[in-house]
Write a protein that holds these residues in place. Structure first.
Motif, short mmCIF file in Angstrom:
data_model
loop_
_atom_site.label_atom_id
_atom_site.label_comp_id
_atom_site.label_asym_id
_atom_site.label_seq_id
_atom_site.Cartn_x
_atom_site.Cartn_y
_atom_site.Cartn_z
N GLY A 34 106.50 -68.28 -5.56
CA GLY A 34 106.83 -67.17 -4.69
C GLY A 34 105.64 -66.61 -3.95
O GLY A 34 104.58 -67.24 -3.84
N VAL A 35 105.81 -65.39 -3.42
CA VAL A 35 104.73 -64.64 -2.76
C VAL A 35 104.35 -63.51 -3.71
O VAL A 35 105.15 -62.63 -3.99
CB VAL A 35 105.16 -64.10 -1.40
CG1 VAL A 35 104.06 -63.22 -0.80
CG2 VAL A 35 105.50 -65.24 -0.44
N SER A 36 103.13 -63.54 -4.21
CA SER A 36 102.71 -62.64 -5.28
C SER A 36 101.58 -61.71 -4.85
O SER A 36 100.60 -62.15 -4.24
CB SER A 36 102.24 -63.44 -6.50
OG SER A 36 103.30 -64.20 -7.05
N VAL A 37 101.73 -60.44 -5.19
CA VAL A 37 100.62 -59.50 -5.14
C VAL A 37 100.08 -59.43 -6.57
O VAL A 37 100.73 -58.94 -7.47
CB VAL A 37 101.08 -58.11 -4.68
CG1 VAL A 37 99.91 -57.13 -4.70
CG2 VAL A 37 101.69 -58.19 -3.29
N GLY A 38 98.87 -59.95 -6.77
CA GLY A 38 98.30 -60.01 -8.10
C GLY A 38 98.18 -61.45 -8.59
O GLY A 38 98.47 -62.38 -7.84
#
Length: 339
Positions: free
Chosen positions: A246-250
């Motif tokens: 996915g697209v992850s922040v962190g």
């Protein structure tokens, strides 16, 4: 991203005038067997110093160039400096022939301290990562396993960068790394690596500002796009993600570090066959802030966790250990940043 668009306009002008000086002029063979590292280094140095006639480098189509680690260092005189890749560039596949990296990074192609850089073309960058995956500690634990492997393309302390239209395949680790940089415009690229390949993030961003990723296809063994610490003003749009995580922040805040991430916009992204979709992941004990995060107009197909916010990332994460290397190079780069 206005300056990025201005750079793109300048690039189109350069392309109209010339494809640049071919690496063949500097002794490259292009048979996929001979080591062409030295020729590429010479071509870059002449272009960067303004010694070549065009102030640009051209990797011609119909050739395969075998390359070991290359450091393309600035500052450079021409702005923008055009690097056109129409042929195929392949990484040295034997892990024993690589040197240890600095600050926790083993670079294959690293652009450092370059302002006004344009990398364009119809070519392929092949990281030949399987030999690295076969000794990765995640899947092959033991005394001789490795956590750290080469990153395909790194932008370190760069500004006003355009990366457009290239294909990336089978990086040993992260395909594109943006660190300590600003005004980075990534468009129309295609990234592919097997779903089971360890830590082959599509694009990872850390300690950077004003990064745009759009109209691209990313299929990888880890996050399609991952956003680390000290990052602000990132846009991810019109991207097809999958397989991947996915697209992850962190993850952010490992070891109680202070983080600062804001103004992240992810929109019109298709997630297909991914482990996660929109994800924010933090370690307990971290301080600071994560704010101004927007995910909208996103679509999911066969996604295990379409939307997930994990504030206790250290517990129960099957992929946590495989990401420790990212923490190491972030810490080495800027005093405790987390990937």
């Amino acid at each position: 991203m206005d300056r990025g668009l201005l750079v793109l306009v300048a690039i189109l002008g350069l392309l109209w005038l010339s494809n640049g000086e071919s690496v063949m002029k500097y002794g490259a063979v292009g048979d996929g067997i001979a080591d062409d590292t030295s020729a590429f280094q010479k071509a870059w140095e002449n272009a960067c110093k303004g010694s070549s006639k065009t102030g640009s480098v051209h990797v011609p189509a119909g050739k395969v160039f075998l390359l070991n680690s290359l450091h393309f260092t600035g500052p450079c005189i021409p702005k923008p400096l055009l690097f056109t890749i129409d042929g195929e560039m392949i990484a040295q596949s034997d892990p024993n022939k690589w040197e240890n990296g600095e600050n926790g990074v083993i670079p294959w192609l690293i652009f450092d301290q370059v302002d006004g850089l344009a990398i364009v073309g119809r070519g392929l960058l092949n990281g030949q990562g399987k030999a690295w995956w076969d000794i990765h500690c995640r899947d092959h634990p033991g005394p001789n396993c490795i956590w750290l492997a080469p990153t395909m393309m790194t932008f370190s302390n760069c500004g006003n960068v355009t990366l457009k239209s290239l294909r990336f395949r089978d990086s040993a680790q992260t395909h594109v790394l943006v660190m300590g940089s600003q005004n980075v415009y990534i468009s129309d690229i295609k990234i592919t690596s097997p779903e089971a390949s360890p830590n082959t993030d599509g694009i990872h961003i850390t300690s950077s500002t004003s990064v745009s990723i759009n109209h691209s296809d990313i299929a990888a063994g880890d996050d399609c796009v991952s956003i680390g610490d000290q990052v602000n003003n990132v846009t991810v749009s019109f991207v097809n993600c999958g397989p991947g995580h996915g697209v992850s922040v962190g993850s952010l805040g490992r070891g109680g570090t202070e983080v600062a991430v804001e103004n992240i916009r992810v929109w019109h992204v298709n997630f297909t066959g991914t482990t996660n979709g929109a994800r924010i992941k933090t370690w307990p004990g971290g301080t600071g802030y994560v704010r101004g995060i927007e995910f909208f107009d996103i679509r999911f197909s066969s996604v295990q966790n379409p939307i997930i916010i994990d504030q206790f990332y250290e517990k129960g994460s099957s992929h946590r250990e495989s990401e420790i290397h990212e923490d190491e190079w972030n810490i080495g780069y800027k005093g405790g940043n987390e990937a």
